[in-house]
Design a protein around this motif. Structure first.
Motif, short mmCIF file in Angstrom:
data_model
loop_
_atom_site.label_atom_id
_atom_site.label_comp_id
_atom_site.label_asym_id
_atom_site.label_seq_id
_atom_site.Cartn_x
_atom_site.Cartn_y
_atom_site.Cartn_z
N THR A 49 0.83 -1.20 0.00
CA THR A 49 0.00 0.00 0.00
C THR A 49 0.87 1.26 0.00
O THR A 49 0.62 2.22 -0.76
N ALA A 50 1.88 1.27 0.85
CA ALA A 50 2.77 2.41 0.90
C ALA A 50 3.51 2.59 -0.42
O ALA A 50 3.74 3.73 -0.87
N ALA A 51 3.88 1.46 -1.05
CA ALA A 51 4.58 1.55 -2.33
C ALA A 51 3.66 2.13 -3.40
O ALA A 51 4.10 2.94 -4.23
N GLY A 52 2.39 1.75 -3.38
CA GLY A 52 1.44 2.30 -4.33
C GLY A 52 1.24 3.79 -4.12
O GLY A 52 1.17 4.57 -5.08
N GLU A 53 1.13 4.19 -2.86
CA GLU A 53 0.98 5.62 -2.57
C GLU A 53 2.22 6.40 -2.98
O GLU A 53 2.13 7.53 -3.49
N ALA A 54 3.38 5.80 -2.77
CA ALA A 54 4.62 6.47 -3.18
C ALA A 54 4.68 6.61 -4.70
O ALA A 54 5.11 7.65 -5.22
N ALA A 55 4.25 5.57 -5.40
CA ALA A 55 4.24 5.65 -6.86
C ALA A 55 3.25 6.72 -7.33
O ALA A 55 3.52 7.46 -8.29
N GLU A 56 2.11 6.82 -6.66
CA GLU A 56 1.14 7.85 -7.02
C GLU A 56 1.72 9.25 -6.80
O GLU A 56 1.58 10.15 -7.66
N ARG A 57 2.38 9.45 -5.67
CA ARG A 57 3.00 10.75 -5.41
C ARG A 57 4.11 11.06 -6.41
O ARG A 57 4.27 12.21 -6.84
N ALA A 58 4.86 10.04 -6.78
CA ALA A 58 5.93 10.26 -7.76
C ALA A 58 5.36 10.69 -9.10
O ALA A 58 5.90 11.57 -9.78
#
Length: 597
Positions: free
Chosen positions: A370-379
């Motif tokens: 989940t955190a990785a997905g959110e990080a990808a979204e922010r990127a």
């Protein structure tokens, strides 16, 4: 001819040497083959001395010509299933648990190789019950000693009504000197032809070796005649040690109430009814009204009352030639009942799809999907802001980030703390899924499931960490929506308008260009207002693609974590569960009925 006082005799051969009559036809079963040359003795009707009759022996070829025992298709299938069940279970169950099933298989194979035309019936009973007297009465001659001395029968004695029983008695370990033949010639049409009767020592004998012989032979014979008397028919020893455990062998069991001549009036019927009640409490089915079950009779071996009915029942029982197969089938039933707790619990087993998904979710949380997905979204959003934002705002944000310190924020956890937390999550996920997979399973198989899960969990946290490094953002360059180039061009245009307007004003100030404030100011205002407006519009428009990009990154990491967990934990659990279901199916074949759950 001389009697040696032990139920045998000696006779002189033509050369003057004495030979053992029981062994004269080929040995005593301990040192050579037994040729069925047996000697019987009877009491003179006038009460005089005993008379002896020597019966001619059959050739060994006639014994070899006997047909071996043949099991029907259903029993063969059950035995095959039991053999397969034992083989599949050796890795999961201890040898002690499988010992009874192994013994049944060995005995079934051994009995199948022997004569199918003979039925071995043991006469068992307590001291003073009159079993030896009943044995002699059925044989028509005095074979087994009777008397007030206890115990009278010190060793099992065999009486065969026809040839070919040597191998059966060898299996029972009865030596040739203790093998007898009734007075009738074996060629006569005896109703008991094919019967091999064994007089056992007393099951309650004070001599330990006597009780051991009784237990050993009872496990090998085809049927049993239990002889009880009016005094000991309710003795707890015979019911708890023998009758109750052998309740499943009712079809190969005779229960005889002896010495009814000692009971006055209707007392015999009352005692017989009470005996039937006790047998029913023991779980022994009674063969009444044509139903299969134990045969219960009342008789007197001394007066002969009721002996004819027993002889008739035995004759019909032997003529059917079904006792050996029934005994083996009952042994298979007993072995299956003994094994039932390690194969059947009556509960539903298996790992539900919900449990699998929950395990995958726990691994995804541990790996930070989940955190990785959110990080990808922010990127993705940052890239969109860089491409579509105004250069002045980006420069200002950079300056603010350099200027403002990070004081007042909560300290971030160290990498070691994060790794410890992730490991705990993985261990908890494995423990939870193993408990759910083993729920409803018998103890040995539940333990095997837990062990398989623990083996798979070894090294799983490290594998997930490596997976998180390899499986980052979606492969390839992030896709850009069609409006992205347009927004970049529009933002460049807005910046160009600001630059042109500014230079125009500067030219007017220095006197290079003629004064005209309206156009340059309008150009600069258009650029100043239009740039942030385009950035704001792009930020709104970028949320959807950024969210999809983040979800794709999360999905890839979740699938990778789920695949790793499936290969290391779920697949071994499924293999163990499949093995259990296979043995459970074999167990169902052994019992002949379906298994619930």
């Amino acid at each position: 001819m001389q009697d040696d006082g032990a139920g045998t005799h000696r006779r002189a051969d033509p050369a003057g040497a004495e030979t053992d009559g029981a062994a004269g036809a080929g040995g005593d079963g301990e040192g050579g083959a037994w040729g069925d040359g047996l000697i019987a003795r009877r009491v003179d009707e006038s009460g005089g001395a005993e008379q002896f009759a020597v019966l001619p022996s059959r050739s060994a070829a006639s014994s070899a010509a006997l047909m071996p025992l043949a099991y029907d298709g259903n029993l063969r299938s059950r035995l095959d299933a039991l053999r397969e069940l034992v083989g599949l279970s050796r890795a999961r169950l201890d040898s002690g648990t499988l010992a009874e099933a192994g013994r049944v298989l060995d005995e079934a194979a051994a009995r199948r190789r022997l004569s199918g035309q003979h039925t071995v019936v043991a006469v068992a009973g307590a001291t003073g019950s009159g079993k030896s007297q009943l044995f002699n009465t059925l044989a028509g001659v005095t074979i087994s000693e009777t008397g007030v001395r206890r115990p009278t029968t010190a060793a099992p004695i065999a009486c065969s009504w026809s040839d070919g029983a040597a191998s059966l008695l060898d299996r029972l370990g009865i030596p040739g000197r203790l093998r007898r033949r009734p007075l009738q010639h074996p060629d006569s049409e005896s109703p008991l032809r094919g019967l091999v009767l064994i007089d056992l020592p007393d099951h309650d004998s004070a001599a330990v070796q006597h009780r051991e012989q009784v237990d050993r032979i009872l496990a090998l014979v085809d049927a049993v005649i239990w002889v009880v008397d009016p005094e000991k028919y309710a003795d707890a020893l015979i019911h708890e040690r023998y009758l109750r455990p052998m309740a499943g062998h009712a079809e190969v069991t005779f229960v005889v109430l002896n010495q009814v001549d000692r009971l006055p009036g209707e007392a015999a019927e009352q005692v017989l009814d009470d005996l039937r009640r006790l047998l029913d409490e023991d779980g022994i089915a009674l063969g009444e009204h044509g139903e299969p079950g134990a045969t219960v009779l009342a008789l007197s071996a001394l007066t002969g009352e009721g002996v004819g009915e027993l002889r008739e029942s035995l004759g019909q029982f032997v003529a059917e030639r079904q006792a050996p197969a029934r005994r083996i089938a009952a042994d298979v039933d007993a072995a299956a009942q003994h094994l039932r707790p390690v194969y059947v619990t009556g509960q539903r087993t298996g790992l539900s799809e919900e449990a699998r998904e929950e395990f995958a979710d726990r691994l995804a949380d541990a790996v930070g999907a989940t955190a990785a997905g959110e990080a990808a979204e922010r990127a993705w959003l940052r890239n969109a802001n860089r491409a579509c934002g105004t250069p002045w705002l980006r420069l200002w944000r950079w300056y603010q980030n350099r200027r403002d310190p990070v004081t007042g924020r909560l300290p971030s956890r160290t990498q070691a703390d994060e790794e410890a937390t992730a490991r705990q999550r993985v261990e908890h996920a494995v423990r939870t899924v193993s408990e759910r997979a083993s729920a409803g399973l018998p103890a040995p198989w539940a333990q095997a499931m837990r062990e398989a899960a623990l083996r798979g969990a070894h090294g799983l946290p490290e594998a997930l960490d490596e997976l998180a490094v390899r499986t980052g953002l979606p492969p390839g360059r992030p896709s850009r929506p069609g409006w992205w180039p347009v927004a970049v061009l529009a933002q460049a245009t807005m910046t160009l308008l600001q630059v042109v307007g500014g230079l125009w004003l500067l030219g007017q100030i220095v006197g290079v260009l003629p004064p005209n404030l309206g156009v340059p100011v309008l150009l600069m205002l258009s650029g100043i207002v239009g740039g942030p407006l385009i950035e704001w519009s792009c930020r709104l428009a970028a949320r959807g693609p950024a969210r999809r990009y983040g979800h794709e990154a999360e999905r890839l990491l979740r699938e990778a974590a789920a695949g790793c967990g499936r290969a290391r934990v779920l697949d071994p659990l499924a293999a163990e569960l499949l093995r259990y279901r296979e043995v459970r199916e074999q167990y169902a074949r052994v019992t002949g009925v379906g298994v619930a759950g």
